[in-house]
Design an enzyme around this catalytic site. Structure first.
Site, PDB file in Angstrom:
ATOM      1  N   GLN A 295    -106.354 -52.294  61.868  1.00 31.62           N
ATOM      2  CA  GLN A 295    -104.967 -51.847  61.763  1.00 31.62           C
ATOM      3  C   GLN A 295    -104.364 -51.687  63.162  1.00 31.62           C
ATOM      4  OE1 GLN A 295    -104.297 -48.403  59.300  1.00 31.62           O
ATOM      5  NE2 GLN A 295    -102.102 -48.578  59.513  1.00 31.62           N
ATOM      6  N   PHE A 296    -103.727 -52.756  63.633  1.00 37.24           N
ATOM      7  CA  PHE A 296    -103.141 -52.738  64.970  1.00 37.24           C
ATOM      8  C   PHE A 296    -102.036 -51.701  65.108  1.00 37.24           C
ATOM      9  CE2 PHE A 296    -100.178 -55.538  62.855  1.00 37.24           C
ATOM     10  CZ  PHE A 296     -98.962 -55.296  63.487  1.00 37.24           C
ATOM     11  N   THR A 297    -101.426 -51.292  63.999  1.00 35.59           N
ATOM     12  CA  THR A 297    -100.322 -50.333  64.067  1.00 35.59           C
ATOM     13  C   THR A 297    -100.765 -48.946  64.534  1.00 35.59           C
ATOM     14  OG1 THR A 297    -100.514 -49.785  61.723  1.00 35.59           O
ATOM     15  CG2 THR A 297     -98.970 -51.555  62.315  1.00 35.59           C
TER      16      THR A 297
END
Length: 150
Positions: free
Chosen positions: A78-80
């Protein structure tokens, strides 16, 4: 690396209508990778997660680890998690590693988690549009950042 751990009674990941991961009691781990992450971050984070005492013992106290309770694990990229929200209303993901750098680190983290836990874990698919469902147990949600170990 940043990780958000959720103690779950159950969790699942679905991609394009197909369930790719499905667990009962254990941990759902969202992991975000940045360019500065190294093998040291991978090793430290995996060891920390596997030994973290966030499961209830017979007295209802959080004294047991996911390893102690033989819990299952799902890891989802999850890059966010690296969203910068200080300026404006549109998050910036400048600190998040690009896929060519992030995928090998993500895969190494999954392997290290399996090594530390002593069993296979399940995953989502890096970069995919995933639908994640969970039943948070507690609720217990822990945030860990390898750049903030002290």
């Amino acid at each position: 690396m940043k990780a958000v751990l959720q103690r779950v009674s159950e969790a699942a990941v679905t991609i394009e209508g197909n369930k790719v991961a499905d667990i009962k009691a254990g941990l759902l781990i969202f992991v975000g990778i940045e360019d500065a992450d190294t093998q040291e971050d991978i090793d430290w984070l995996a060891a920390k997660i596997v030994k973290l005492r966030i499961f209830n013992d017979a007295d209802g106290l959080m004294n047991l680890s996911v390893q102690d309770v033989n819990g299952d694990v799902i890891v989802v990229s999850q890059f966010t998690l690296h969203a910068a929200t200080k300026k404006g209303n549109r998050p910036s993901y400048i600190k998040a590693a690009k896929p060519d750098a992030a995928i090998p680190i993500y895969e190494a983290f999954v392997k290290q988690m399996e090594k530390e836990l002593g069993k296979d874990i399940q995953t989502g698919k890096f970069g995919a549009d995933m639908k994640v469902s969970l039943l948070n147990d507690g609720p217990v949600t822990i945030i860990i950042d390898t750049k903030n170990k002290e």
